[in-house]
Enzyme design. Structure first.
Site, PDB file in Angstrom:
ATOM      1  N   HIS A  44     -10.560  -3.316  27.636  1.00 37.20           N
ATOM      2  CA  HIS A  44     -11.425  -4.458  27.354  1.00 37.20           C
ATOM      3  C   HIS A  44     -12.889  -4.134  27.649  1.00 37.20           C
ATOM      4  O   HIS A  44     -13.782  -4.557  26.918  1.00 37.20           O
ATOM      5  CB  HIS A  44     -10.976  -5.661  28.179  1.00 37.20           C
ATOM      6  CG  HIS A  44     -11.629  -6.945  27.794  1.00 37.20           C
ATOM      7  ND1 HIS A  44     -11.305  -7.638  26.651  1.00 37.20           N
ATOM      8  CD2 HIS A  44     -12.613  -7.661  28.393  1.00 37.20           C
ATOM      9  CE1 HIS A  44     -12.046  -8.729  26.576  1.00 37.20           C
ATOM     10  NE2 HIS A  44     -12.850  -8.769  27.610  1.00 37.20           N
ATOM     11  N   HIS A  99     -10.665 -14.034  23.055  1.00 37.95           N
ATOM     12  CA  HIS A  99     -10.046 -14.530  24.288  1.00 37.95           C
ATOM     13  C   HIS A  99      -8.581 -14.786  23.996  1.00 37.95           C
ATOM     14  O   HIS A  99      -8.046 -15.866  24.252  1.00 37.95           O
ATOM     15  CB  HIS A  99     -10.759 -15.782  24.803  1.00 37.95           C
ATOM     16  CG  HIS A  99     -11.191 -15.670  26.231  1.00 37.95           C
ATOM     17  ND1 HIS A  99     -11.108 -16.691  27.136  1.00 37.95           N
ATOM     18  CD2 HIS A  99     -11.695 -14.612  26.928  1.00 37.95           C
ATOM     19  CE1 HIS A  99     -11.559 -16.294  28.308  1.00 37.95           C
ATOM     20  NE2 HIS A  99     -11.927 -15.038  28.210  1.00 37.95           N
TER      21      HIS A  99
END
Length: 771
Positions: A44, A99
């Site tokens: 990420h 998300h």
């Protein structure tokens, strides 16, 4: 002593990566250091599997005629968002992020904090957020959990964005079995700034102060970055504490304070950064890396909202609504006073050093009256994760899907004409109404009516059209914005699907009357360690890059979301469809040139640009919604001609700028028939085209999803055809705007009222609510 595997799994580090960290550090890291390494080396934050591929994207795209707008003002990957010059001293900052994993576990907070995070990325640049868009994917609404996720995500986006006073002006929603259990929640924010007021996420100047501003720090969101870097499984619910909790009212104060600081007192500071993934670790270390400096942080000074918080918690917490400000010492009191006026906490937690190290202390637990370091790691170690260049392998099943003989499928019956080939029981009228009611195609009004899309009073064209249009107050300009992506097309051909995502996003802003100038993207894929997934990722990026070069739309920012896989019932993890999402920015020099989607007036001539006849070729059914709903198939090989796409978009843009177009709408999901129906429904007007001949397959001609086609209406058909010929683009005169029915040759004859009922009621009915 080496750490156990459970600890490494928690921070998403492999045993080999742990050994590499030890070698670089020349010792074993302690708990805090290991947590920091794990966070910044996660997929990420560190882009371990994607950074080499991202270099394939074009990052420069000067306007061909030398006009000043379109100039990229930031270096891709080095700032919170991409910034593009739009002329006269103004610039647009924009970015899209994911998300996904948090939303799969806690849909409301996952989506809400996704919005909060992307908005902070924009005002961290010194830009005022002026628009939010989203791109959402869910499993079929026939399943209760998918309905729960869908409702929660929509409520989260609306709840956070509405409280901020930033309009949610557009986006897209799609449904497919591959997203069951692993929804995609991508949020895009767009901001406006004067070029002179732009801020950087950088720390420079030995002795400059690190000030933490905003909410107190809690234990929410710890391991959020690493949670986003592993696949979902039956234990994912245990990671609910990794989901952040948002407070939009706090964010509103933070936004106004930071914008004021950038616009009026930018000389007080040297850098501004939000605390997002990996919290204080990422914010401080990345700023130090950009400035080639070190930092010395005392986490004991950080306000906290929970007892028993350790340096590990404080460095890795992803509590929302926090910013890091790098302040010149002589302006400490000025900055403090500004934030306190906005009722925000503001404390000095550290200083910039010249040693190139991230030193962490904790004055809340002194040792013999001293404040020794609890962690000390070279900044370049933290920001230089290992990079993996893998060998992709084309999935073995892909050749069979691409080679499927779509011409062998039964066609729709023509009215009054008996076909030799076998036909489906339903006719085209029934097929159209059925498609219009499918959640994939049906109106998303149920979604966007929950969003405030008119706040700030800049929205010219809102949700529901090809692109949204937002005026730039104080100028004649406007921007057009769209998010687009098609996982099904990428599943069947990642290269073509990636190119089609860029082309459709550009086509959408062109239909609104704007010139595409730049994109941001969010790459949602499965586990890149699997050769088949890596193949999809690499090919999709190559296809997107080819389209960006052809259309002159550089990539200015973006996000990569990998490991989107779900292991259900103890079985093997199944990846989502490869889903690159494109956020397109278009510029309109005069807002009066905006082109609506709906048919405008009786008597207007309707044309289809991009083809010269309605010829139904079975290949056009590839990857389409009709193929899925009528035949239960996802098959075929999508194709796109980028040279035709470029000519078509230039034609549409010139026709719109010259005032020749009454309306424009691209053909996408559901094909030509759905595009015509949407123009009729939105304009409350029918289309009379009784003489149009449909040759070949009826289903492919009406519902095939071949790209590079735009439906337009005009009052001067001869001039439009002449302009099309100049651009070497085929054009077909379809009919005229008339009456209250959609009549298309022998194929279609449907009342606009019936189409509206199916289209507007499809999504509420799928959710079990009144239409």
């Amino acid at each position: 002593m080496p750490v156990d595997q459970e600890t490494l799994d928690q921070i998403a580090l492999s045993r080999e990566e742990y050994q590499l960290a030890c070698e670089r550090l020349d010792r074993e890291p302690n708990e805090v250091e290991l947590g920091m390494i794990g966070a910044l080396w996660s997929e990420h934050c560190g882009y371990k599997n994607s950074r080499p591929l991202l270099k394939l994207f074009p990052t420069e795209g000067p306007r061909p005629d030398g006009r000043p707008y379109g100039r990229l003002l930031t270096k891709v990957g080095e700032e919170n968002a991409g910034v593009v010059d739009i002329g006269d001293g103004w610039c647009i900052a924009f970015k899209i992020e994911s998300h996904n994993h948090p939303s799969a576990i806690e849909p409301y907070q996952g989506a809400a904090t996704g919005v909060g995070g992307i908005v902070r990325d924009i005002f961290a640049m010194g830009a005022r957020p002026i628009a939010i868009l989203d791109s959402l994917r869910f499993g079929p609404l026939t399943e209760a959990r998918n309905r729960y996720l869908f409702n929660g995500v929509v409520e989260g986006i609306g709840g956070y964005g509405n409280c901020l006073g930033v309009p949610t002006v557009g986006g897209e929603v799609a449904f497919d079995e591959s997203y069951s259990g692993n929804p995609l929640v991508n949020a895009m924010c767009v901001g406006l700034a004067r070029i002179d007021n732009l801020q950087r996420a950088i720390a420079t100047g030995t002795g400059n102060l690190l000030m933490l501003v905003g909410a107190d720090t809690g234990k929410d969101g710890i391991h959020g970055a690493t949670f986003a870097s592993v696949q979902l499984d039956e234990k994912s619910e245990e990671r609910r504490p990794a989901v952040q909790v948002g407070n939009p009212f706090m964010e509103k104060l933070l936004m106004e304070a930071c914008v004021e600081l950038a616009e009026q007192h930018g000389d007080w500071i040297v850098g501004l950064q939000d605390l997002g993934a990996a919290g204080l670790t990422s914010a401080s270390v990345e700023c130090a890396a950009k400035g080639r400096v070190g930092i010395d942080i005392d986490v004991g000074a950080a306000p906290r909202r929970e007892e028993g918080m350790t340096p590990y918690h404080l460095m890795l917490s992803e509590s929302q609504e926090r910013m890091l400000v790098i302040v010149k010492p002589e302006h400490e009191s000025d900055v403090r006073e500004l934030f306190e006026r906005w009722e925000l906490h503001c404390v000095v937690i550290g200083v910039v050093t010249d040693d190139g190290r991230a030193t962490i202390r904790d004055s809340s637990t002194p040792v013999n009256g001293d404040n020794p370091a609890v962690a000390r790691v070279p900044v370049d170690l933290l920001t230089d994760p290992p990079q993996y260049v893998r060998e992709g392998v084309k999935p073995s099943w892909l050749n069979d899907l691409q080679a499927y003989d779509l011409s062998s499928l039964p066609d729709l019956a023509r009215r009054g004409v008996q076909l030799n080939a076998p036909t489906l029981d339903m006719d085209a009228n029934a097929a159209l109404l059925s498609l219009l009611a499918e959640p994939e195609i049906a109106s998303k009004r149920w979604v966007w009516r929950q969003y405030d899309h008119q706040v700030l009073t800049n929205t010219v064209i809102g949700p529901g059209s090809d692109a949204t249009v937002v005026r730039i107050k104080g100028t004649d300009q406007a921007i057009a914005l769209a998010t687009d992506g098609d996982g099904r097309m990428c599943y069947l051909d990642p290269y073509a699907g990636g190119a089609m995502a860029v082309a459709e996003a550009a086509r959408n802003v062109v239909c609104a009357g704007a010139e595409p100038i730049a994109i941001t993207n969010c790459l949602n894929f499965g586990n890149p360690e699997k050769p088949e997934v890596y193949f999809q990722l690499e090919q999709a990026i190559r296809g997107m890059a080819a389209a960006c070069r052809a259309l002159g739309t550089p990539v200015v920012s973006g996000n990569v979301s990998l490991y989107n896989e779900t292991a259900a019932g103890g079985g093997a993890a199944q990846p989502i469809y490869p889903t690159p999402v494109v956020g397109m920015l278009g510029l309109m020099e005069n807002v009066d040139q905006v082109v609506p989607m709906a048919f405008q007036a009786a008597g207007d001539h309707v044309f289809l640009l991009g083809v010269d006849a309605l010829q139904g070729n079975a290949d056009a059914l590839a990857g389409g919604e009709y193929l899925r709903t009528a035949h239960g198939l996802v098959a075929g090989q999508p194709r796109i001609d980028l040279e035709l796409e470029v000519r078509l978009q230039k034609l549409c843009l010139e026709a719109g700028r010259s005032g020749l177009l009454q309306s424009a709408h691209d053909c996408s999901r559901g094909g030509l028939a759905v595009a015509l129906a949407e123009c009729c429904i939105d304009g409350a007007r029918g289309l009379s085209a009784p003489d149009v001949a449909v040759s070949g397959r009826v289903d492919a001609a009406l519902f095939g999803e071949a790209p590079s086609r735009i439906v337009v209406s005009t009052r001067d058909g001869a001039r439009l055809q002449a302009l099309a010929a100049e651009h070497d683009v085929a054009s077909l005169q379809v009919g005229t705007v008339s009456g209250d029915r959609l009549v298309l040759g022998e194929a279609l004859d449907v009342a606009v009222a019936d189409m509206r009922d199916a289209y507007e009621g499809g999504l509420p009915r799928a959710l079990g609510q009144p239409a």
